[in-house]
Each structure stands twice: as structure tokens, then as C-alpha cells.
Design a protein around this motif. Structure first.
Motif, mmCIF file in Angstrom:
data_model
loop_
_atom_site.group_PDB
_atom_site.id
_atom_site.type_symbol
_atom_site.label_atom_id
_atom_site.label_comp_id
_atom_site.label_asym_id
_atom_site.label_seq_id
_atom_site.Cartn_x
_atom_site.Cartn_y
_atom_site.Cartn_z
ATOM 1 N N ASN A 67 -3.813 24.213 -21.138
ATOM 2 C CA ASN A 67 -3.395 23.322 -20.023
ATOM 3 C C ASN A 67 -2.841 23.192 -18.812
ATOM 4 N N GLN A 68 -3.450 22.842 -17.832
ATOM 5 C CA GLN A 68 -2.987 23.522 -16.506
ATOM 6 C C GLN A 68 -2.472 21.656 -16.464
ATOM 7 N N ALA A 69 -1.681 21.448 -15.546
ATOM 8 C CA ALA A 69 -1.102 20.321 -14.142
ATOM 9 C C ALA A 69 -1.852 20.785 -12.666
ATOM 10 N N PHE A 70 -1.947 20.314 -12.211
ATOM 11 C CA PHE A 70 -2.795 20.140 -10.869
ATOM 12 C C PHE A 70 -1.851 18.621 -9.818
ATOM 13 N N GLU A 71 -1.728 18.798 -8.512
ATOM 14 C CA GLU A 71 -0.366 17.560 -8.208
ATOM 15 C C GLU A 71 -1.459 17.189 -7.325
ATOM 16 N N PHE A 72 -1.881 16.458 -6.829
ATOM 17 C CA PHE A 72 -2.439 15.126 -5.635
ATOM 18 C C PHE A 72 -1.491 14.008 -5.100
ATOM 19 N N SER A 73 -2.453 13.917 -4.161
ATOM 20 C CA SER A 73 -1.287 12.441 -3.864
ATOM 21 C C SER A 73 -3.335 11.694 -3.421
ATOM 22 N N LYS A 74 -2.345 10.379 -3.873
ATOM 23 C CA LYS A 74 -3.612 8.998 -3.509
ATOM 24 C C LYS A 74 -2.955 8.029 -2.925
ATOM 25 N N GLN A 75 -3.972 7.668 -1.605
ATOM 26 C CA GLN A 75 -3.241 5.982 -1.871
ATOM 27 C C GLN A 75 -3.519 5.148 -2.708
ATOM 28 N N PHE A 76 -2.729 3.809 -2.905
ATOM 29 C CA PHE A 76 -2.911 3.011 -3.927
ATOM 30 C C PHE A 76 -2.599 2.159 -3.409
ATOM 31 N N VAL A 77 -3.617 0.305 -3.299
ATOM 32 C CA VAL A 77 -3.370 -1.069 -3.066
ATOM 33 C C VAL A 77 -2.635 -1.433 -4.539
ATOM 34 N N ILE B 24 0.518 -1.126 -0.394
ATOM 35 C CA ILE B 24 -0.004 -0.096 0.072
ATOM 36 C C ILE B 24 0.786 1.242 0.266
ATOM 37 N N SER B 25 0.888 2.333 -0.817
ATOM 38 C CA SER B 25 1.633 3.086 -0.700
ATOM 39 C C SER B 25 0.603 4.647 -1.230
ATOM 40 N N ASP B 26 1.507 5.121 -0.420
ATOM 41 C CA ASP B 26 0.825 7.563 -1.288
ATOM 42 C C ASP B 26 1.971 7.134 -2.049
ATOM 43 N N GLU B 27 0.842 7.615 -3.534
ATOM 44 C CA GLU B 27 2.064 8.008 -4.776
ATOM 45 C C GLU B 27 1.501 9.768 -4.809
ATOM 46 N N ASP B 28 2.268 10.185 -5.116
ATOM 47 C CA ASP B 28 2.113 12.431 -6.486
ATOM 48 C C ASP B 28 1.440 11.850 -6.661
ATOM 49 N N LEU B 29 0.712 12.415 -7.280
ATOM 50 C CA LEU B 29 -0.181 12.139 -9.365
ATOM 51 C C LEU B 29 -0.011 13.617 -9.391
ATOM 52 N N LEU B 30 -0.172 13.736 -10.983
ATOM 53 C CA LEU B 30 -0.729 14.645 -11.354
ATOM 54 C C LEU B 30 -1.665 14.516 -12.601
ATOM 55 N N GLN B 31 -2.143 15.591 -13.354
ATOM 56 C CA GLN B 31 -4.034 15.602 -14.025
ATOM 57 C C GLN B 31 -3.223 17.027 -14.848
ATOM 58 N N PHE B 32 -3.479 17.116 -16.282
ATOM 59 C CA PHE B 32 -3.886 17.460 -17.022
ATOM 60 C C PHE B 32 -5.240 17.942 -17.216
ATOM 61 N N SER B 33 -5.868 19.352 -17.213
ATOM 62 C CA SER B 33 -6.952 19.521 -17.095
ATOM 63 C C SER B 33 -6.477 21.550 -17.788
ATOM 64 N N ILE C 26 -7.584 2.649 -11.677
ATOM 65 C CA ILE C 26 -7.394 3.797 -11.686
ATOM 66 C C ILE C 26 -7.258 4.627 -12.985
ATOM 67 N N PRO C 27 -7.906 6.131 -12.730
ATOM 68 C CA PRO C 27 -8.249 6.849 -14.208
ATOM 69 C C PRO C 27 -7.030 6.775 -15.205
ATOM 70 N N ALA C 28 -6.256 6.761 -16.384
ATOM 71 C CA ALA C 28 -5.618 7.431 -17.137
ATOM 72 C C ALA C 28 -5.643 8.391 -17.433
ATOM 73 N N GLU C 29 -6.367 9.413 -17.120
ATOM 74 C CA GLU C 29 -5.870 10.967 -16.929
ATOM 75 C C GLU C 29 -4.824 11.256 -16.009
ATOM 76 N N TRP C 30 -4.981 10.027 -14.309
ATOM 77 C CA TRP C 30 -3.571 10.302 -13.831
ATOM 78 C C TRP C 30 -2.397 9.426 -14.445
ATOM 79 N N LEU C 31 -1.103 10.358 -14.322
ATOM 80 C CA LEU C 31 0.366 10.247 -14.679
ATOM 81 C C LEU C 31 0.423 10.379 -13.009
ATOM 82 N N GLN C 32 1.976 10.163 -13.210
ATOM 83 C CA GLN C 32 2.752 10.229 -12.512
ATOM 84 C C GLN C 32 4.851 10.978 -12.900
#
Length: 192
Positions: free
Chosen positions: A31-41, A16-25, A130-136
């Protein structure tokens, strides 16, 4: 953004890990990148594919099996054994039938914590893809020509031959058991 797809799995939780991600919107036409974190199993899963070898090269790939009935149930070599037997493929034959097993980790979101709370490996758990739009971001030192990568893709841990028409039943059993010994069927999750 599309709806996350629910999946069911009986595989063990590897980590189980906390991942730093970004998504372009698109915001205000830019087009801007928004950073966020999510926990993955991260769930361990296996698949096994039959391969036909001749002269040390793969001639053809055959049937592909998954872990529908639980972790490492893809390791059922009966079909390969029966095929080899019915066509007279032996340890001395130039045509070699092998089963190659892949073990990979697939990241999921645990949006069903209440349902999964009392479940263990081998029991059906429900996760969200996990949504395909989420990038690392690619980390410094990683060999890549890209800046970002999809986090949705499974990570291959190993690819090994677990059965071969060239080996004795005892040797084939030892191959499969060695792989199973390195990846137990129970949860071995560690928060990273």
C-alpha cells in the motif's frame, strides 16, 4: 476507484481552494501513498431540523429540511408553526418546539466549468462529489488522534435556533434574518 457522483446545487460558492491530498493504492503488493493537488469549490448549504425540547433537553428530533429550492429555503418554519398552533403549544408551554438550522460547506470538484461558467448562486450548477479515497493530512496543531481525514465531509460553520415556540413572531424573524445576514445568498468565493 468508484465513479464520482454528479450533484446539482443552487447554493453560493463560499470559497475556492487548492488542496494537497493523498490516496493510497496497492502497488506490487504494498500500500503506497500518492500525493497530488486538486482545486475544490466549497458550496454553502443549509438544512433545518425540528426539535422537541422539554426541561432544557431534546426529547425528540423531527422533520429535516434541505435547500432543494435554493440556499436558505430550508428555513421555512411554517410546519413547525402550524404544528405548535394545532397542538396548543404557546410561549408559556413546557414543551418547546424549535427549528435548528445548520450551515455547512461541502467541497466539490468543478468538472463542468463550461456549464457552470454563466451560472450564479440561485441557479442550478453541476459539480462532482469528491472520491472517498482522497484523504488530507491532519495539520500540526489540529486536535486529532488520526493522521489523515476524509476531505469529502461537509464542514459545519454554524448550528443555530432560527425559530422557537417560546419566541414572538418578531423575535423569530430576527433570528432567521440574523443568520441570513451573516451568510448572503450570493457567491462570495475567494481563492484560498
Amino acid at each position: 476507484m468508484q465513479q464520482n457522483m454528479a450533484i446539482q446545487t443552487k447554493g453560493p460558492i463560499y470559497k475556492i481552494s487548492d488542496e494537497d491530498l493523498l490516496q493510497f493504492s496497492l502497488v506490487g503488493g504494498k500500500n503506497q501513498a500518492f500525493e497530488f493537488s486538486k482545486q475544490f469549490v466549497w458550496v454553502a448549504e443549509s438544512s433545518t431540523e425540528i426539535e422537541y425540547h422539554h426541561g432544557g433537553k431534546i426529547l425528540k428530533k423531527g422533520a429535516h429540511y434541505n435547500d432543494y429550492y435554493g440556499f436558505f429555503t430550508s428555513l421555512n418554519h411554517k410546519e413547525a408553526h402550524d404544528f405548535a398552533e394545532s397542538f396548543g403549544i404557546t410561549e408559556e408551554s413546557s414543551l418547546v418546539l424549535v427549528c435548528r438550522t445548520y450551515v455547512h460547506l461541502t467541497p466539490y470538484l468543478d468538472q463542468n466549468k463550461a456549464h457552470n461558467a454563466d451560472k450564479r448562486a440561485g441557479q442550478t450548477r453541476h459539480f462532482e462529489q469528491i472520491p472517498a479515497e482522497w484523504l488530507q493530512k491532519i495539520q500540526p496543531g489540529e486536535d486529532s488522534t488520526q493522521i489523515y481525514r476524509s476531505i469529502k465531509e461537509p464542514v459545519l460553520l454554524t448550528s443555530e435556533i432560527t425559530w422557537s415556540s417560546k419566541y414572538s413572531p418578531e423575535e423569530n424573524l430576527a433570528l432567521a434574518e440574523a443568520l441570513k445576514g451573516r451568510f448572503p445568498c450570493e457567491d462570495f468565493a475567494v481563492v484560498v
